[in-house]
Design an enzyme around this catalytic site. Structure first.
Site, PDB file in Angstrom:
ATOM      1  N   SER A 207      -3.171  -5.645   8.882  1.00  0.00           N
ATOM      2  CA  SER A 207      -3.127  -4.231   9.257  1.00  0.00           C
ATOM      3  C   SER A 207      -4.389  -3.786   9.981  1.00  0.00           C
ATOM      4  CB  SER A 207      -2.929  -3.370   7.997  1.00  0.00           C
ATOM      5  OG  SER A 207      -1.710  -3.683   7.370  1.00  0.00           O
TER       6      SER A 207
ATOM      7  N   LYS B 206      -0.067 -10.654   6.611  1.00  0.00           N
ATOM      8  CA  LYS B 206       0.189  -9.313   7.123  1.00  0.00           C
ATOM      9  C   LYS B 206      -1.167  -8.740   7.451  1.00  0.00           C
ATOM     10  CE  LYS B 206       1.155  -4.581   6.290  1.00  0.00           C
ATOM     11  NZ  LYS B 206       1.322  -3.456   5.376  1.00  0.00           N
TER      12      LYS B 206
ATOM     13  N   SER C  20       0.833  -1.207   0.000  1.00  0.00           N
ATOM     14  CA  SER C  20       0.000   0.000   0.000  1.00  0.00           C
ATOM     15  C   SER C  20       0.867   1.256   0.000  1.00  0.00           C
ATOM     16  CB  SER C  20      -0.902   0.021   1.241  1.00  0.00           C
ATOM     17  OG  SER C  20      -1.743  -1.113   1.244  1.00  0.00           O
ATOM     18  N   ASN C  21       1.952   1.221   0.772  1.00  0.00           N
ATOM     19  CA  ASN C  21       2.816   2.390   0.836  1.00  0.00           C
ATOM     20  C   ASN C  21       3.636   2.565  -0.436  1.00  0.00           C
ATOM     21  OD1 ASN C  21       2.648   3.767   3.556  1.00  0.00           O
ATOM     22  ND2 ASN C  21       2.677   1.604   4.108  1.00  0.00           N
TER      23      ASN C  21
ATOM     24  N   GLY D 243       0.712  -5.268  10.922  1.00  0.00           N
ATOM     25  CA  GLY D 243       0.716  -4.415   9.744  1.00  0.00           C
ATOM     26  C   GLY D 243       1.065  -2.976  10.026  1.00  0.00           C
TER      27      GLY D 243
END
Lengths: 298, 298, 298, 298
Positions: D168, D166, D47-48, D191
């Site tokens: 989040s 993962k 996402s980042n 996450g």
């Protein structure tokens, strides 16, 4: 602000008799049993106490029974939050007369869109100014649809008569942030036994946990293990109870909690909840027993 | 099931005096003014009546005042929903003694996860069996976090003592689906003036609308225009009031409604809401006036 | 801004063959059938077109097929919204080369918390400045978790190349508010057949409705009845189709839409959706047939 | 299933140059700096990494750059989740060709209502069967609106090619429940850096945390302190970073992360995100610096 809230507190259920009337004697008897388990006190008329189902007179009668049963070396916390600020204060005054030690106030929630931070800050400050009892914020998003943010709590923690928060949101990162931001004697309390140990790890001072009704000794053991630095033991207990915790909270709620007390077969009174809540059916009851067996409480 | 609910009903606000006490005389005076506007009746102690802020005694006093002020040719509806089924029934009985015509019951919502369709069906059936007044379901997702689905309503509409629903969800497609599915004399009522006209278009029989407090004649005109087949006129009125409707509902809620009554300058009493709700500040008040001017009510 | 969008537009599904590859010829054949039904045009690669499942090359191939099949007197609208502004523009340019008439852009949604009004306003303005095609905002909260508010749309409606909104939120009160606020030639389009008629009543100019794939003539008849002032007929059609509309949207989504096309037995190609979407099982398929029979389309 | 995922992994941002084009060399340079900090590996195009903003060609180019820069003793994880199952598999194959070690797949989310447990189970199984890389589930409710439940994960953890999650969601109670339920070598990864320490306490094996981009040594120190049983040190680090963690996640997201990298003044390249994301304004930038100073990273 000398009241220090630490340790494990069950939010005790309210016993109803076969006619649906409150049974204060059953509450006394339950507390007498819990008194032998090492718990640090009780919350009487929180969410698990079906407070929203009760009249004011019923609340007083239950608090009086609880006062009789709770030893003075254990804390007697009450749920006194109402939708209006003035009714919350009035109820806290009644609780003080009965001899409670502190009062929790769940966030008002009917006018959700209006419950902005400034409105909540004002609500709790007015209560804390007027309440004869130390004030505890009670954040319960699953019931209210409102999640009080860390900034709001941090502001409120500056009031000398606001001594802590019971936060049932389960956001452990937020607990860490609160612990960092508030004064040292402000108590951050986990609102569930599902994250008691990790909450303690980031600085929470204890928990108000439905699980502590059905596994009081084990919850206390988890707390003690953490305090003594025995992290492996605390972790093992935490993992052992994830499913039973869910059973008496998100999965079957108050009906599950009451059924689990009965299944313990240790003399606790469970009974039916008030409608619209309904007792567990046979199939759910069997599934609950399986969960309790897996957690080794029966 | 002869009670027929049709037309426009304001959910009237509860007047409080300068000390925060209920002011039943102000309620009477307000109703006397509304009586001249063509409204078909009133809802006393709905969401806009701050029912959740009131004690039972206050509720009875307000209903008695309303009963005095409401002519027999207009319907007197009450909000009597409580979190517990038995408290809802008890309150409906009190309302019947006072002389109300029917009672609305908002969905219980504190134990949200438990409010599954079967639980709600049981809740409303038990109420309808016991209530001396015709029962109206009250769906108010913005307050309760619960949106009663069309299947649940359709099941409940088979009960002879459940005569309608006030649905504030704003889902006009659902209203159409309900109108299709329920018996002809079951009333689907829009819960806001923001979609009164389109709800009528799909078969709703009227509305309980905060807007009808501040624009009663215009709401009635919208209803009449629809009934007479003057759709362009109904549409024009609907579009004219989108912003004022928002002002007294989602934008400023009860505080906005009370302020708007005052701004009308027609003798209506507004006053402050009970905390935690707070009166509009100066800036919001000015913005409200602007909205009212745009809607041509001042 | 001479492009005028009015009437009923199906968001056509994308046919895949037995190997899961796109089948542009099937799309052509479907459109050829729909061409005989009075629809005002098509949306190719909206949510129902499984746009998010397709590569760019597949999209172009499908648009080319559609361009071949769509007569020039019907509008050819495309879905061209991507998460990034630049990719949205790039895709719109490809659509223009293919010969589409206008492009819809669903709101970006992956970075939900960042999709504040100012960010969305900027996004759509940059697109509208650069896109060779007229721009249509596409609000689809059920897919994106974002509901573009009326203020944002009103601001965007001032841009000369933003000509309308397809709003699948179902909030008819908001449609009324938009119709009031935007310039007369800005098209508010209902995003579902479940509220086509009430949306028209408050000033919407038409609909992009999955229902129009399976009941094209009836949707057009509803639109025509409204335009001719035959409200009873329009209402009757609306009520008749509430369940079938749900079947091809919220209840069974794209798999339901594709199955319904097959069940019509009129030559339309349905086929399977792409994974993770899965075709309807036998039980759902039987339930769908029942819904279609009730709606008298089979 | 010999791949063991343990420790701290930053989801690295994607550098864009002044023209908005990807800058693989900047990514290499950033990784060269991070290589000196003790991190256990990298996630490239999570996402980042603005994966949803990139074309497939851009993704490959960035992965190739990353492969060049990442030493073989650190893990090279990629984000390869797409809305369609087949596109996810295709992308994982490309990542395998580039030399990645494992692939994370975010849950599809556009057809939210269809993403029921059985659908997600099928999606991930089909991927895991076909993917040449070990499969990691990526649960990211803030972006997707979907929160994969513990039962679904537990089922998937039985697949030999699904090696971890993962998560989040920040629900530490759920992490405990997963750790209890899954096979020992299935990795539960936090996450976010906001709950890294408490997640480790309940048995998580590490974290993919945006915070690790801007405070890599400190995140590694927190992990090491936990592993060595120095809980007070781990807690102190956790509390120190609550605000900086929020700054690069919920508060300012990717724009905040990129700005923070620049503010570090250690040679990291930040740059602007792609529209619709926008760089931090001056005021936010100043507030970010204050947060970084408080956390003692500048």
């Amino acid at each position: 602000m000398s009241l220090k809230i630490e340790g494990v507190f069950p939010p005790v259920p309210t016993p109803f008799d076969a006619n649906g009337e409150i049974a204060p004697d059953k509450l006394k008897a339950n507390i007498a049993l819990w008194n032998k388990t090492g718990l640090n006190g009780y919350v009487v008329l929180g969410s698990n106490g079906e407070a929203v189902m009760l009249t004011e007179d019923e609340k007083i009668a239950l608090w009086q029974a609880a006062r009789d049963a709770i030893p003075r070396d254990k804390l007697f916390l009450v749920g006194a939050g109402m939708e209006s600020t003035r009714a919350s204060i009035a109820l806290a005054k009644r609780a003080a007369q009965v001899g409670a030690d502190a009062a929790m106030f769940v966030t008002p929630s009917y006018y959700k869109a209006e419950m902005k931070p400034a409105t909540l800050v004002n609500h709790y400050r007015v209560i804390a100014d007027a309440s004869p009892l130390p004030t505890i914020i009670y954040n319960m998003p699953a019931a209210t649809g409102i999640d009080v943010d860390a900034n709001t709590v941090t502001q409120l923690a500056q009031h000398p008569n606001i001594i802590g928060i019971k936060d049932s949101g389960g956001n452990v990162a937020k607990y860490a942030d609160l612990v960092r931001a508030v004064r040292p004697d402000f108590a951050v309390l986990a609102g569930s036994g599902g994250y008691l140990y990790p909450a303690l790890c980031v600085g929470a001072r204890g928990a108000v946990a439905a699980l502590a009704n059905v596994a009081p000794r084990e919850c206390v053991a988890m707390y003690d293990a953490f305090r003594a630095g025995r992290h492996d033991e605390a972790r093992a207990l935490q993992l052992r109870f994830t499913q039973l915790n869910a059973a008496v909270t998100s999965r079957w709620n108050v009906p599950g909690l009451k059924a689990a007390l009965e299944e313990l077969n240790q003399g606790y009174y469970g009974g039916a909840p008030r409608l619209p809540l309904r007792p567990l059916g046979d199939e759910d009851r069997a599934a609950l027993r399986k969960v309790m067996q897996d957690a080794q409480v029966i």
